[in-house]
Every structure is written in structure tokens, then in C-alpha cells.
Design a protein around this motif. Structure first.
Motif, short mmCIF file in Angstrom:
data_model
loop_
_atom_site.label_atom_id
_atom_site.label_comp_id
_atom_site.label_asym_id
_atom_site.label_seq_id
_atom_site.Cartn_x
_atom_site.Cartn_y
_atom_site.Cartn_z
N PRO A 97 0.93 -0.91 -0.22
CA PRO A 97 0.38 -0.22 -0.07
C PRO A 97 0.80 1.46 -0.06
O PRO A 97 1.89 1.78 0.86
CB PRO A 97 -0.86 -0.36 1.30
N VAL A 98 0.29 2.37 -0.75
CA VAL A 98 0.80 3.40 -0.40
C VAL A 98 0.29 4.54 0.17
O VAL A 98 -0.70 5.11 -0.99
CB VAL A 98 1.37 3.99 -1.73
N GLY A 99 0.19 5.23 0.94
CA GLY A 99 -0.81 5.63 1.10
C GLY A 99 -0.80 7.02 1.65
O GLY A 99 0.39 7.49 2.33
N SER A 100 -1.22 8.45 0.90
CA SER A 100 -0.58 9.66 0.60
C SER A 100 -1.99 10.54 1.67
O SER A 100 -3.53 10.25 1.80
CB SER A 100 -1.57 10.40 -0.35
N SER A 101 -1.86 10.97 3.23
CA SER A 101 -2.46 11.83 3.82
C SER A 101 -3.56 11.14 4.76
O SER A 101 -3.21 9.71 5.64
CB SER A 101 -3.23 12.85 3.32
N MET A 102 -4.99 10.97 4.83
CA MET A 102 -5.16 10.29 4.81
C MET A 102 -5.78 8.63 4.53
O MET A 102 -5.55 8.19 5.61
CB MET A 102 -7.13 10.79 4.87
N GLY A 103 -4.47 8.53 3.18
CA GLY A 103 -4.91 7.38 3.07
C GLY A 103 -3.63 6.39 3.72
O GLY A 103 -3.30 5.26 3.81
N GLY A 104 -2.61 7.27 4.51
CA GLY A 104 -1.87 6.79 5.17
C GLY A 104 -2.31 6.09 6.56
O GLY A 104 -1.67 5.39 6.70
N TRP A 105 -3.58 6.67 7.27
CA TRP A 105 -3.84 6.22 8.45
C TRP A 105 -4.22 5.38 7.71
O TRP A 105 -4.40 3.66 8.31
CB TRP A 105 -5.18 6.92 8.99
N GLN A 106 -5.22 4.99 6.93
CA GLN A 106 -6.02 4.01 5.84
C GLN A 106 -5.04 2.32 5.69
O GLN A 106 -5.20 1.24 6.02
CB GLN A 106 -6.70 4.04 4.66
N MET A 121 4.97 -0.91 3.65
CA MET A 121 4.02 -0.20 2.88
C MET A 121 5.27 1.42 2.76
O MET A 121 6.28 1.61 3.33
CB MET A 121 3.61 0.44 3.81
N VAL A 122 4.79 2.17 1.85
CA VAL A 122 5.24 3.24 2.25
C VAL A 122 3.70 4.69 2.35
O VAL A 122 2.49 4.28 1.55
CB VAL A 122 5.77 3.71 -0.11
N THR A 123 4.62 5.82 2.68
CA THR A 123 3.32 6.73 3.75
C THR A 123 3.52 7.82 2.97
O THR A 123 5.22 8.23 3.00
CB THR A 123 3.03 6.43 4.41
N ILE A 124 2.92 9.29 2.61
CA ILE A 124 2.85 10.23 1.96
C ILE A 124 2.60 11.29 3.33
O ILE A 124 1.55 11.28 2.57
CB ILE A 124 2.92 10.49 0.20
N ALA A 125 3.07 12.05 3.58
CA ALA A 125 2.84 12.77 4.56
C ALA A 125 1.40 12.05 5.32
O ALA A 125 0.46 12.53 5.55
CB ALA A 125 2.09 14.21 3.97
N ALA A 126 1.14 10.92 5.45
CA ALA A 126 0.52 10.10 6.81
C ALA A 126 -0.32 11.25 7.44
O ALA A 126 0.69 11.95 8.50
CB ALA A 126 1.59 9.31 7.54
N ALA A 127 -1.78 11.03 7.77
CA ALA A 127 -2.53 11.64 8.93
C ALA A 127 -2.90 10.46 10.06
O ALA A 127 -4.06 10.88 9.83
CB ALA A 127 -3.06 12.57 8.05
N PRO A 128 -2.48 9.52 10.07
CA PRO A 128 -3.09 9.04 11.75
C PRO A 128 -3.96 9.82 12.72
O PRO A 128 -3.50 10.39 12.90
CB PRO A 128 -1.75 7.70 12.21
#
Length: 249
Positions: A97-106, A121-128
Motif C-alpha cells: 500500500p502507498v498511502g497519501s495523507s488520510m490514505g496513510g492512516w488507511q 508500505m509507503v506513506t506520504i504525509a501520513a495523517a493517522p
């Protein structure tokens, strides 16, 4: 690029998606709040994956893009179930998964729901946990009263029309928090964060790094990059991070 296809989820929601076969692990792009699968990062990453023969999936959460429903009716838990449905029905084997912002929380919720599937996993500006630590923590007493009486508040956005934040989103968010209990990430994780991001702070990225249990987790702070993280150099960093967690770098 072709028209989107649709998946009917177990919850009765119609999820729009683009899927391209290739070698695994599947790269799955998870977008941000009120963004959609036609964004720069999602489309760029799809083209990059296709050029490398990698399996790739991008989709819209319900209430986003071409999927059914209204944004104001959704919440973090709904979008988590959309994510689980899309991955369960449209991919097989390991995923990245590559999660951006809210997608990082997802992405982090996904790691808790199906850890056996996650290869990296890759996160971009993750917003958990942003509904609690960002919205609720910064609401004024008047906004909290409005949330209780009216059922929602409107918040300005730097990137689009105001966000409608509902009481349901806040209450559901408390059931999805990932930074209050152990967070095991038994796979490579690469986190990207811009220092000029006005939506997600570097402190959030550092908190995630400090909280998670992971033997191979790295944070790349990019000076002057903003929340979009979608100019040429940033897109290249995303490519390199995905290659890294796939073991292709």
C-alpha cells in the motif's frame, strides 16, 4: 486510460477503480481525504508500475470521485471497509500500500486488519488519528457545541472547498485510532514528509516513527515540499520508496 470499473462492496457501496495486472506484490494507492484516484500521484504511479510490469490498483473511497455516496455521509471506518473490500476482491497475494495523507492512516489500519498480506508500505504525509488530534483537539468550544447541536462543522481547506466534518466522523475516528495502542509493522516502511506541509506536521511523522514497532522503518523529510508532494522530484522519491519496499531498488 479507459473508463473506471466498479465493485459492489459487502456494505452495498459502489467502488470505482482502475486495476492493471502484472507481477506482485500489488502496488495499491490509497488517496487522501476528499481526493480521488485521478490525482497526480495516483495516475503517475500507475504509469510507472505499468512500465515496470507491476500489478497496480487505485480506487475511490465511497463519497469520493466516481464511487457512490456523499462525502458527508462517510467516515474513516467506512473508507477502511472500502479499502478492505477493494483489496480482497481485486488483488491476490502480497500487497504494497502507498498511502497519501488520510490514505496513510488507511494503510496503517490495513496493516492491522490483514498483516499477512502486507509486503511493505509507503506513506506520504501520513495523517493517522487526525480526526482526534487535528480536528477535535483544535475545535473551539463553539465548534464543539455546533457539532453537538447541528451535527457538523465546516472547516476551511488550503486545497479545495471547505470540509464538512460530521459528528459521526469524529466519533467513528475514535474507534480507528492507531497511535494509542501497539502498532506492529513487520515489514519495510518508508515515510515521506514535506517540511512545508501545512496540513500534516513533521511532528506527526516523527510521532508515527516513535510509536510504531518496525525493524525497517525510515522517514525522509523533504525541505520545502508541501502537502501535495507531487512535483517531479517528489514523484521520483515516491517511485524510489516503492522500489525499496518491493526489494527492487
Amino acid at each position: 486510460m479507459g473508463a473506471a470499473k466498479f465493485l459492489d462492496s459487502p456494505q452495498g457501496r459502489r467502488i470505482a477503480y482502475h486495476r492493471s495486472e502484472g507481477k506482485g506484490p500489488w502496488v495499491v494507492f490509497l488517496g487522501g481525504l476528499k481526493s480521488d484516484m485521478e490525482g497526480t500521484k495516483a495516475v503517475h504511479l500507475e504509469a510507472w508500475a505499468k512500465a515496470r510490469g507491476l500489478a497496480f490498483l487505485r480506487f475511490d473511497y465511497s463519497g469520493h470521485g466516481e464511487s457512490s455516496g456523499k462525502f458527508e455521509d462517510g467516515c474513516i471506518g467506512d473508507w477502511h471497509l472500502d479499502t478492505v473490500a477493494a483489496i480482497s476482491e481485486l488483488t491476490e497475494g502480497p500487497i504494497a500500500p502507498v498511502g497519501s495523507s488520510m490514505g496513510g492512516w488507511q494503510a496503517l489500519l490495513l496493516a492491522k486488519a490483514m498483516p499477512e498480506r502486507v509486503h511493505g508500505m509507503v506513506t506520504i504525509a501520513a495523517a493517522p488519528d487526525f480526526t482526534e488530534d487535528g480536528y477535535w483537539a483544535n475545535f473551539t468550544p463553539m465548534q464543539k457545541l455546533e457539532l453537538e447541536k447541528v451535527g457538523h462543522v465546516e472547516l476551511p481547506s488550503d486545497y479545495m472547498e471547505p470540509y464538512i466534518i460530521t459528528k459521526r466522523m469524529i466519533e467513528d475516528g475514535r474507534e480507528q485510532l492507531v497511535l494509542r495502542e501497539p502498532l506492529e509493522l513487520p515489514f519495510p516502511v518508508r515515510c515521506l514528509q514535506g517540511t512545508a506541509d501545512t496540513a500534516v506536521s513533521t511532528e506527526t511523522a516523527l510521532r508515527l516513527m516513535d510509536h510504531a514497532t518496525c525493524d525497517d522503518m525510515r522517514l525522509n523529510l523533504v525541505k520545502d515540499a508541501d502537502h501535495r508532494f507531487s512535483d517531479g522530484p517528489c514523484l521520483q522519491m515516491i517511485e524510489e520508496a516503492v522500489q525499496d519496499v518491493l526489494g527492487e531498488a
